[in-house]
Design a protein around this motif. Structure first.
Motif, PDB file in Angstrom:
ATOM      1  N   ASP A 123       0.862  -1.179   0.000  1.00  0.00           N
ATOM      2  CA  ASP A 123       0.000   0.000   0.000  1.00  0.00           C
ATOM      3  C   ASP A 123       0.901   1.233   0.000  1.00  0.00           C
ATOM      4  N   LEU A 124       0.752   2.082  -1.011  1.00  0.00           N
ATOM      5  CA  LEU A 124       1.588   3.271  -1.166  1.00  0.00           C
ATOM      6  C   LEU A 124       0.702   4.508  -1.237  1.00  0.00           C
ATOM      7  N   LEU A 125       1.125   5.583  -0.583  1.00  0.00           N
ATOM      8  CA  LEU A 125       0.359   6.822  -0.634  1.00  0.00           C
ATOM      9  C   LEU A 125       1.298   8.018  -0.587  1.00  0.00           C
ATOM     10  N   LEU A 126       0.965   9.023  -1.375  1.00  0.00           N
ATOM     11  CA  LEU A 126       1.658  10.308  -1.348  1.00  0.00           C
ATOM     12  C   LEU A 126       0.610  11.403  -1.433  1.00  0.00           C
ATOM     13  N   GLN A 127       0.679  12.352  -0.502  1.00  0.00           N
ATOM     14  CA  GLN A 127      -0.280  13.446  -0.461  1.00  0.00           C
ATOM     15  C   GLN A 127       0.449  14.765  -0.286  1.00  0.00           C
ATOM     16  N   ALA A 128       0.058  15.747  -1.078  1.00  0.00           N
ATOM     17  CA  ALA A 128       0.599  17.095  -0.980  1.00  0.00           C
ATOM     18  C   ALA A 128      -0.536  18.050  -0.647  1.00  0.00           C
ATOM     19  N   THR A 129      -0.309  18.927   0.339  1.00  0.00           N
ATOM     20  CA  THR A 129      -1.321  19.886   0.756  1.00  0.00           C
ATOM     21  C   THR A 129      -0.707  21.284   0.779  1.00  0.00           C
TER      22      THR A 129
ATOM     23  N   HIS B 288      -7.195  31.810   2.374  1.00  0.00           N
ATOM     24  CA  HIS B 288      -8.470  31.104   2.511  1.00  0.00           C
ATOM     25  C   HIS B 288      -8.514  29.819   1.693  1.00  0.00           C
ATOM     26  N   TRP B 289      -7.417  29.473   1.039  1.00  0.00           N
ATOM     27  CA  TRP B 289      -7.431  28.352   0.097  1.00  0.00           C
ATOM     28  C   TRP B 289      -6.628  27.168   0.621  1.00  0.00           C
ATOM     29  N   THR B 290      -7.136  25.971   0.341  1.00  0.00           N
ATOM     30  CA  THR B 290      -6.415  24.724   0.604  1.00  0.00           C
ATOM     31  C   THR B 290      -6.519  23.847  -0.633  1.00  0.00           C
ATOM     32  N   LEU B 291      -5.376  23.400  -1.115  1.00  0.00           N
ATOM     33  CA  LEU B 291      -5.319  22.521  -2.285  1.00  0.00           C
ATOM     34  C   LEU B 291      -4.671  21.209  -1.864  1.00  0.00           C
ATOM     35  N   THR B 292      -5.370  20.094  -2.101  1.00  0.00           N
ATOM     36  CA  THR B 292      -4.874  18.775  -1.721  1.00  0.00           C
ATOM     37  C   THR B 292      -4.838  17.866  -2.934  1.00  0.00           C
ATOM     38  N   ALA B 293      -3.710  17.208  -3.136  1.00  0.00           N
ATOM     39  CA  ALA B 293      -3.558  16.212  -4.201  1.00  0.00           C
ATOM     40  C   ALA B 293      -3.069  14.918  -3.568  1.00  0.00           C
ATOM     41  N   ARG B 294      -3.706  13.811  -3.924  1.00  0.00           N
ATOM     42  CA  ARG B 294      -3.367  12.515  -3.313  1.00  0.00           C
ATOM     43  C   ARG B 294      -3.314  11.433  -4.374  1.00  0.00           C
ATOM     44  N   HIS B 295      -2.320  10.558  -4.234  1.00  0.00           N
ATOM     45  CA  HIS B 295      -2.261   9.347  -5.052  1.00  0.00           C
ATOM     46  C   HIS B 295      -2.048   8.158  -4.128  1.00  0.00           C
ATOM     47  N   GLN B 296      -2.818   7.103  -4.352  1.00  0.00           N
ATOM     48  CA  GLN B 296      -2.694   5.890  -3.551  1.00  0.00           C
ATOM     49  C   GLN B 296      -2.745   4.675  -4.452  1.00  0.00           C
TER      50      GLN B 296
END
Length: 680
Positions: free
Chosen positions: A502-508, A513-521
């Motif tokens: 199980d592999l995961l990488l998340q960038a936040t 006022h802004w939040t940007l989240t990118a995730r790959h699993q």
């Protein structure tokens, strides 16, 4: 209900949806929404919903009784499962070194606290800025508080079982009452009924299908905690007794894998993973809040006698213990409370400074033999027999830069299970975590639940988890983990030894006022092939991109999810969702709209949905269709709140929904949830 009714209901729902979005409604985030940011929802499996609901029950209680941060003890702070051991230590040291906090803004001065903890803590703690009470004054009396709530789900459809098969009516409802006096004691009663179950009829002659009742007393002299009725316990890492907070992998990374030992009332509608009787924690040696090196010794003893549902063999042995809690048909009702479990044990804890040691023994006896179908290969070493004994030793050691914790357990036959975790704050910007686990395929326990690839089952797995959190820039956070598991024995749909990765990488990115989240699993597994006796790939790749805007009480969230499944057939899908809500002085409105298109159930997607209090929802989307949700909370008076939630799903690729007795004879379904809560 004719076609005209459903047509009108769909039109009204659509108009309400347009109205809410025309208002651009959005509410300041609740702790549930904040916590969802660090939950690994993308890998939620089918049987994780109840564990998540139980976790939310615990957090809802903690949010309802916030801690005064300047008066909180180490044990108080350790109740908050999203804090690591180092963070608990750093909070206490900050207050000891610099004196009482004047505002929660000072939390930013504690370097070990990440953005998530700083954002979550105000929901569970507060700072009392009043001057110290004179020594000659007397403490003010504690006013008892009563909370009474009723929840009802009304379906605007009829399932096949509602026409012929179910013993009760199609409404799901719950009644709750709780009486509290500060943090010292609480008493409560919960009655729950699922759709299709009889009410004051059949074998439910006492009304509700399930009741939970409890009483708790805390900090009464040497009696630190006493719970009678139904309760939950967790000790160490849960290898012998794990009935409490279940952390996802991202959330576990946030808390650096800290183990949480708890004794608390069973307040949910779940029929699984609780004890019934009494449990008490006694302080044999008391520490000193001004001397961290003073030893503390406590003993927890517990006893339980309860009924469980079971599927019986021809010889009346229990083939499986059933935890669904459904009693809608005569077949399901025949399984209700047909087996008895007697459980008892002790947990001894020694604490001195940064070191904690514990020892646990749990004994369970069934009134009939447990005999699973062990001729099936993957069930060969499932728990069987009438008597079960598990013993463990757990430990924890905390330092400002690192923490160690773990547990080693054996069953009555000497089979081993162990979990060991090390976390380190390498720099102010980098935190590392390493976990090792080994669960023998012969190890058995009836009450143990812990971390693993195969759900929370403590058997047939060994592996390593490596995770890291890195803040390379002020506004950027990177999180990732790699989890490898080896299963030496067969599993469901896997007839030989296998491996999971199980592999995961998340960038936040957070700014203004802004939040940007990118995730790959990526979840890389194998399963039996249909054509030959070999294993074939059964891999899932999931991607998520989310943008959140929040300005005071206003917020909007747009999220895109994509999935790619590689197996005997390659397939994929996507889901696009928009969430919005608004919170006024007495009225809160929220809405969610989603459209989805996946090739099949194999490429399903999970998305968090806001729910009423005491509920949680991570529904599964597959096929092609739309999902709309509207929710309103109105504080009619300071004591009385009315909540309503309307959910609508329409599938474009099918003419019916569900199968068997759950079949709905059309392509859409609408549910209305109502809740009335009275505090007095």
């Amino acid at each position: 209900m004719g076609p005209l009714f459903y047509t009108m209901a769909r039109r009204i729902l659509f108009l309400l949806f347009l109205l809410v979005f025309a208002l651009s409604v959005a509410k300041a985030q609740t702790w549930q929404q904040v916590y969802e940011e660090v939950m690994d929802v993308g890998q939620t499996d089918d049987d994780a919903g109840q564990a998540l609901l139980d976790s939310y029950e615990l957090l809802e209680h903690l949010a309802g009784e916030p801690l005064d941060l300047n008066q909180a003890t180490r044990d108080d702070l350790e109740q908050l499962p999203f804090l690591s051991a180092q963070q608990v230590m750093d909070i206490q040291e900050y207050i000891y070194r610099y004196g009482p906090m004047r505002s929660l803004g000072e939390l930013r001065m504690i370097r070990s606290l990440d953005y998530q903890q700083i954002k979550l803590l105000p929901y569970f703690v507060f700072v009392n800025n009043e001057e110290d009470t004179p020594l000659t004054s007397y403490p003010s009396p504690i006013t008892p508080k009563h909370t009474l709530s009723a929840t009802l789900r009304v379906p605007f459809y009829r399932r096949e079982g509602d026409r012929n098969g179910y013993l009760g009516y199609p409404y799901r409802h719950t009644l709750r009452y709780e009486l509290t006096a500060g943090k010292r004691w609480r008493v409560g009663l919960v009655g729950a009924q699922d759709a299709g179950e009889p009410f004051f009829a059949n074998d439910n002659r006492w009304g509700y299908d399930v009741y939970s009742y409890y009483g708790q007393l805390k900090n009464a002299g040497r009696l630190e905690n006493l719970v009678v009725g139904k309760y939950r316990m967790s000790v160490g890492t849960g290898l012998v007794l794990g009935q409490s907070f279940q952390l996802g992998k991202l959330a576990m990374l946030q808390s650096s894998g800290r183990s949480v030992s708890t004794l608390r009332p069973h307040t949910s509608r779940s029929v699984a993973d609780f004890l019934q009787g009494a449990a008490a924690t006694l302080a044999l040696l008391r520490g000193n809040e001004h001397r961290a090196d003073m030893p503390e010794l406590s003993l927890t003893a517990f006893a339980s006698y309860r009924s469980v549902d079971a599927t019986l063999n021809a010889d009346s042995a229990a083939q499986t213990i059933v935890t669904s809690g459904y009693h809608r048909t005569s077949t399901e009702m025949a399984k209700k409370a047909n087996t008895r479990l007697t459980t008892g044990g002790v947990h001894l804890t020694f604490h001195r400074g940064a070191v904690r040691l514990g020892a646990t023994t749990v004994y369970t006896q069934l009134d009939r033999p447990l005999e699973p179908q062990r001729e099936t290969l993957y069930r060969r070493y499932f728990a069987h027999g009438q008597h079960f004994l598990n013993t463990s030793i757990d430990y924890a050691c905390t330092h400002h830069r690192f923490a160690l914790n773990g547990e080693v357990a054996v069953d009555a036959h000497g089979h081993l299970a162990t979990v060991n975790t090390a976390s380190m704050r390498a720099t102010d910007r980098i935190t590392l975590m390493l976990q090792q686990r080994f669960y023998s395929y012969r190890y058995t326990t009836l009450h143990g639940h812990s971390f693993g690839q195969g759900g929370s089952r403590v058997q047939n797995e060994s592996g390593f988890f490596l995770g890291a959190t890195w803040n390379p820039l002020r506004h950027l956070q990177l999180q990732g983990y790699a989890d490898y598991a080896h299963h030496p024995w067969a599993q469901y749909q896997v007839s030989q030894a296998s491996d999971d990765v199980d592999l995961l990488l998340q960038a936040t990115w957070r700014q203004g006022h802004w939040t940007l989240t990118a995730r790959h699993q990526s979840r890389l597994r194998k399963k039996d092939s249909d054509e030959e006796a070999t294993l074939t790939h059964n891999d899932d790749h999931r991607h998520r991109l989310a943008v959140t805007w929040q300005n005071g009480p206003w917020a909007l969230k747009t999220q895109a999810d994509m999935t790619h499944h590689v197996g005997q057939h390659t397939e994929g899908g996507w889901l696009l969702s928009q969430q919005a809500s608004y919170g006024g002085s007495w009225l809160t409105l929220s809405a969610m709209a989603a459209c989805f298109n996946t090739d099949s159930y194999q490429s399903r997607i999970y998305v968090y949905e806001r729910q009423l209090q005491h509920e949680i929802s991570f529904p599964t989307y597959y096929g092609e269709g739309v999902r709309l949700v509207l929710m309103a909370l109105a504080d009619l008076t300071p004591q009385l709140r009315l909540s309503a939630r309307l959910g609508y799903t329409d599938y474009f690729d099918r003419s019916t929904v569900g199968t068997g007795l759950q079949l709905i004879p059309h392509s859409h379904q609408t549910d209305l949830d109502l809740q009335l809560r009275w505090k007095f």
